[in-house]
Design a protein around this motif. Structure first.
Motif, PDB file in Angstrom:
ATOM      1  N   SER A 114       0.834  -1.217   0.000  1.00  0.00           N
ATOM      2  CA  SER A 114       0.000   0.000   0.000  1.00  0.00           C
ATOM      3  C   SER A 114       0.864   1.261   0.000  1.00  0.00           C
ATOM      4  CB  SER A 114      -0.962   0.002   1.191  1.00  0.00           C
ATOM      5  OG  SER A 114      -0.255  -0.093   2.403  1.00  0.00           O
ATOM      6  N   VAL A 143      -2.771   1.485  -8.898  1.00  0.00           N
ATOM      7  CA  VAL A 143      -3.643   2.112  -7.897  1.00  0.00           C
ATOM      8  C   VAL A 143      -4.600   1.082  -7.280  1.00  0.00           C
ATOM      9  CG1 VAL A 143      -5.445   3.834  -7.545  1.00  0.00           C
ATOM     10  CG2 VAL A 143      -3.477   4.374  -8.977  1.00  0.00           C
ATOM     11  N   ARG A 164      -2.852  -0.990  -4.777  1.00  0.00           N
ATOM     12  CA  ARG A 164      -2.550  -0.239  -3.555  1.00  0.00           C
ATOM     13  C   ARG A 164      -3.805  -0.079  -2.692  1.00  0.00           C
ATOM     14  NH1 ARG A 164       0.580   5.162  -4.942  1.00  0.00           N
ATOM     15  NH2 ARG A 164       0.463   5.353  -2.692  1.00  0.00           N
ATOM     16  N   GLU A 165      -4.905   0.189  -3.362  1.00  0.00           N
ATOM     17  CA  GLU A 165      -6.153   0.373  -2.602  1.00  0.00           C
ATOM     18  C   GLU A 165      -6.579  -0.931  -1.916  1.00  0.00           C
ATOM     19  OE1 GLU A 165      -8.005   4.055  -5.206  1.00  0.00           O
ATOM     20  OE2 GLU A 165      -8.927   2.075  -5.351  1.00  0.00           O
ATOM     21  N   HIS A 166      -6.440  -2.026  -2.658  1.00  0.00           N
ATOM     22  CA  HIS A 166      -6.790  -3.330  -2.090  1.00  0.00           C
ATOM     23  C   HIS A 166      -5.922  -3.608  -0.862  1.00  0.00           C
ATOM     24  CE1 HIS A 166      -7.630  -7.594  -1.753  1.00  0.00           C
ATOM     25  NE2 HIS A 166      -6.336  -7.861  -1.880  1.00  0.00           N
ATOM     26  N   ALA A 201      -4.315  -1.461   0.976  1.00  0.00           N
ATOM     27  CA  ALA A 201      -4.595  -0.503   2.061  1.00  0.00           C
ATOM     28  C   ALA A 201      -5.821  -0.950   2.855  1.00  0.00           C
ATOM     29  CB  ALA A 201      -4.813   0.887   1.485  1.00  0.00           C
ATOM     30  N   LEU A 202      -6.810  -1.479   2.159  1.00  0.00           N
ATOM     31  CA  LEU A 202      -8.020  -1.949   2.853  1.00  0.00           C
ATOM     32  C   LEU A 202      -7.703  -3.183   3.708  1.00  0.00           C
ATOM     33  CD1 LEU A 202     -11.013  -1.588   3.357  1.00  0.00           C
ATOM     34  CD2 LEU A 202     -11.495  -2.847   1.251  1.00  0.00           C
ATOM     35  N   GLY A 211     -14.609   0.266   3.461  1.00  0.00           N
ATOM     36  CA  GLY A 211     -14.512  -0.065   2.039  1.00  0.00           C
ATOM     37  C   GLY A 211     -15.178  -1.397   1.764  1.00  0.00           C
TER      38      GLY A 211
END
Ligand SMILES: Cc1cc2nc3c(=O)[nH]c(=O)nc-3n(C[C@H](O)[C@H](O)[C@H](O)COP(=O)(O)OP(=O)(O)OC[C@H]3O[C@@H](n4cnc5c(N)ncnc54)[C@H](O)[C@@H]3O)c2cc1C
Length: 561
Positions: free
Chosen positions: A374, A381, A384-386, A388-389, A462
């Motif tokens: 992340s 992107v 990274r979002e996955h 981060a969640l 999320g």
């Protein structure tokens, strides 16, 4: 020998035998197949030479001696000098400095945030190894790791101190931070009237002007727990008109005078003896704002997520350390004509501990990978979002469950050593030290309930069900109990979880993710044993592995000789 005596020596009553040799000079990385496989899985392509070298040092008798001495001769507070000036200095045994210096040289602190530093997975594996040598000195190391990215919210401070926080040097001198070759930082949030509830802070900050470090404030108040008070600076929380706000509070001021931080006393703690934890008061101390006024809580949560990862890593490391001692003892100690390691019920206990240890390692390193991915600006992107969640969800789950299991684990591992396990002697009883340390990881940085409640909040951050589905996809179909557990879990994620069920949910989430990780990193025998023993009813006492589990394979994997 007295010719008339039948005994082996003058005054001797017996020969000492059936006692176990010291567990020393073992390469902790090479001996830990579970860790090596978790590193390969989470950081494919990483050259592990540095971890192997760290594993050798952390398992060396020479550093073990320093760990013993640093815990035996704890820190001493000097509030005043000989003639009555306030100094607020803490004196540590030389062995503490050897150990803290070693941890910084291994780059376990702010280094991953600096260009060319280790990745978070590599750093996590190093942290897990070093914990087995001595966990107390890792308190300032962990706080420095968490604070370094937080300083980005004040670019001037980041510019001035970011490099020093990542330096592989150790400079214990007590002087102005900018005059040192390396620094560490602590964190001050908890007050007498509230720790988990940071909003209850009564410490106040009043604007005082601005200078090259940004907006300067005067801070008046106290902190009830502030560990590593010899750190060069602290990230503290204080109230402004806009609410809780983060501040950089250095021990020394740019004009060369001591900042007005009074160390009232050091805590006498159950364990964690080499580390100093203090009560402090700020008497109009100078501090520089980090981030906006009133935005302190989200900043604390971001730092807390990193130190919480370290709590899970630290516990996984202590579990592995306790397991290694138990295996070593059982391999040497005889009872009823056989080695303990050959007794069927003891093998069941040891194998059960080995499963727990491996699963803790797998989960903690997975969270470290989520940090790596992340934070990777070069990653797509969506990726990274996955990550981060997942980081948001798995951090409280791992901190809750791994740490919650830690004390039970230490008790059982201690019991494997019988009475010798309970004896600390002159600090050479490492198992007793581990046992006293274990509950701490569960309490600090957010105790169990706080973690479980944080996990419920994370579910709203999320598309968690989809993220968990993707995360566990590779393990689908590998074991019917896991398939069932995942299906139940996803329904609960979608439906929402009641506050009173938060702990049960945190446990079930952690177990399901641990199992799905073991499906990918561990031998089939370990994966199957984990599912059979943990997904069909909640685990309680260790040593109740059901029939049909390949105990030999599990123990071989754990390194039983
Ligand atoms: C050795 C040591 C070193 C420490 N070092 C530092 C340090 O360097 N810096 C720092 O800032 N802090 C430090 N701490 C403080 C530590 O982070 C806190 O003790 C911890 O976060 C718990 O806060 P508290 O003690 O105020 O307990 P409380 O917040 O009073 O919580 C007590 C219990 O109530 C539970 N609880 C609280 N709220 C709820 C709720 N809403 N629902 C259900 N249950 C709830 C908690 O889970 C906990 O079990 C240290 C603590 C120790 C023991």
């Amino acid at each position: 020998m007295n010719a008339a005596s039948p005994l082996p020596g003058h005054g001797a009553t017996h020969a000492v035998f059936n006692q176990v040799p010291a567990f020393a000079d073992v390469n902790l990385f090479e001996a830990d197949a579970a860790l090596r496989d978790a590193v390969t899985f989470n950081a494919p392509g990483l050259h592990t030479g540095a971890l192997a070298a760290l594993g050798e040092r952390a398992g060396s008798a020479a550093l073990q001696r320093h760990a013993r001495l640093a815990n035996l001769h704890g820190p001493v507070l000097h509030t005043h000098d000989r003639v009555g000036h306030r100094v607020d200095e803490v004196e540590f045994h030389p062995s503490y400095h050897v150990l803290l210096g070693a941890a910084l040289r291994e780059r376990l602190h702010g280094a991953p945030w600096a260009p060319g530093g280790p990745g978070h997975v590599e750093r996590a594996a190093g942290f897990l190894l070093f914990t087995q040598l001595e966990p107390s000195v890792l308190c300032p190391v962990s706080m420095t790791y968490a604070v370094t990215p937080a300083l980005r919210a004040n670019p001037a401070l980041q510019q001035a101190f970011g490099g020093l926080l990542a330096s592989a040097d150790y400079d214990p001198s007590f002087k102005l931070a900018s005059a040192k070759s390396a620094i560490t930082m602590g964190m001050g949030m908890t007050e007498k009237q509230g720790g988990s509830d940071v909003r209850a802070n009564t410490t106040r900050a009043v604007h005082d002007g601005s200078d090259v470090w940004g907006e300067r404030y005067r801070v008046l108040g106290h902190k009830w727990f502030m560990s590593a008070p010899m750190s060069d600076a602290f990230l503290v929380v204080a109230q402004t008109a806009a609410g809780p706000t983060c501040f950089f509070l250095p021990r020394w001021l740019p004009d060369g005078t001591l900042n007005a931080m009074r160390i009232q006393r050091l805590k006498h703690k159950l364990g964690n003896h080499a580390n100093a934890s203090s009560e402090v008061e700020f008497v109009d101390a100078f501090a520089w704002r980090v981030g906006e006024e009133g935005r302190g809580l989200p900043q604390i949560l971001a730092m807390g997520a990193l130190t919480r990862l370290d709590c899970a890593l630290g516990t996984a490391g202590l579990m592995r350390g306790a397991l290694a001692l138990a295996l070593h003892h059982a391999a040497h100690r005889m009872a009823f004509g056989k080695r303990l390691a050959e007794q069927a019920l003891m093998r069941n206990v040891l194998a059960d501990l080995a499963l727990e240890s491996e699963a803790a390692t797998a989960l903690a390193l997975r969270v470290a990978r989520a940090v790596d991915r992340s934070e990777d600006a070069g990653a797509p992107v969506a990726e990274r979002e996955h990550e981060a969640l997942l980081r948001r969800v798995l951090t409280p789950a791992a901190k809750y469950w791994v740490c919650k299991r830690g004390s039970h684990f230490a008790q059982e591992a201690m019991e494997c050593l019988g009475g010798n396990g309970y004896v600390e002697g002159e600090g050479e009883g490492v198992m007793a030290r581990i046992y006293r340390e274990m509950p701490l990881n569960s309490i600090w940085e957010g105790a169990g309930n706080i973690m479980a409640l944080d996990l419920l909040r994370a579910l709203r951050s999320g598309p968690v069900a989809a993220a968990l589905q993707r995360e566990t996809q590779a393990a689908r179909g590998a074991h019917p109990l896991l398939d069932r557990a995942l299906a139940r879990l996803l329904v609960r994620v979608e439906d929402g979880v009641d506050e009173t069920a938060a702990r049960r949910f945190a446990r079930d989430l952690a177990l399901a993710v641990q199992a799905s990780l073991l499906a990918q990193t561990a031998p089939a025998s370990v994966f199957a044993a984990f599912c059979d023993s943990r997904l069909d009813g909640a685990p309680d006492a260790f040593g109740q592995l059901p029939a049909g589990i390949d105990v030999d394979a599990v123990l071989g994997r754990a390194g039983l000789q």
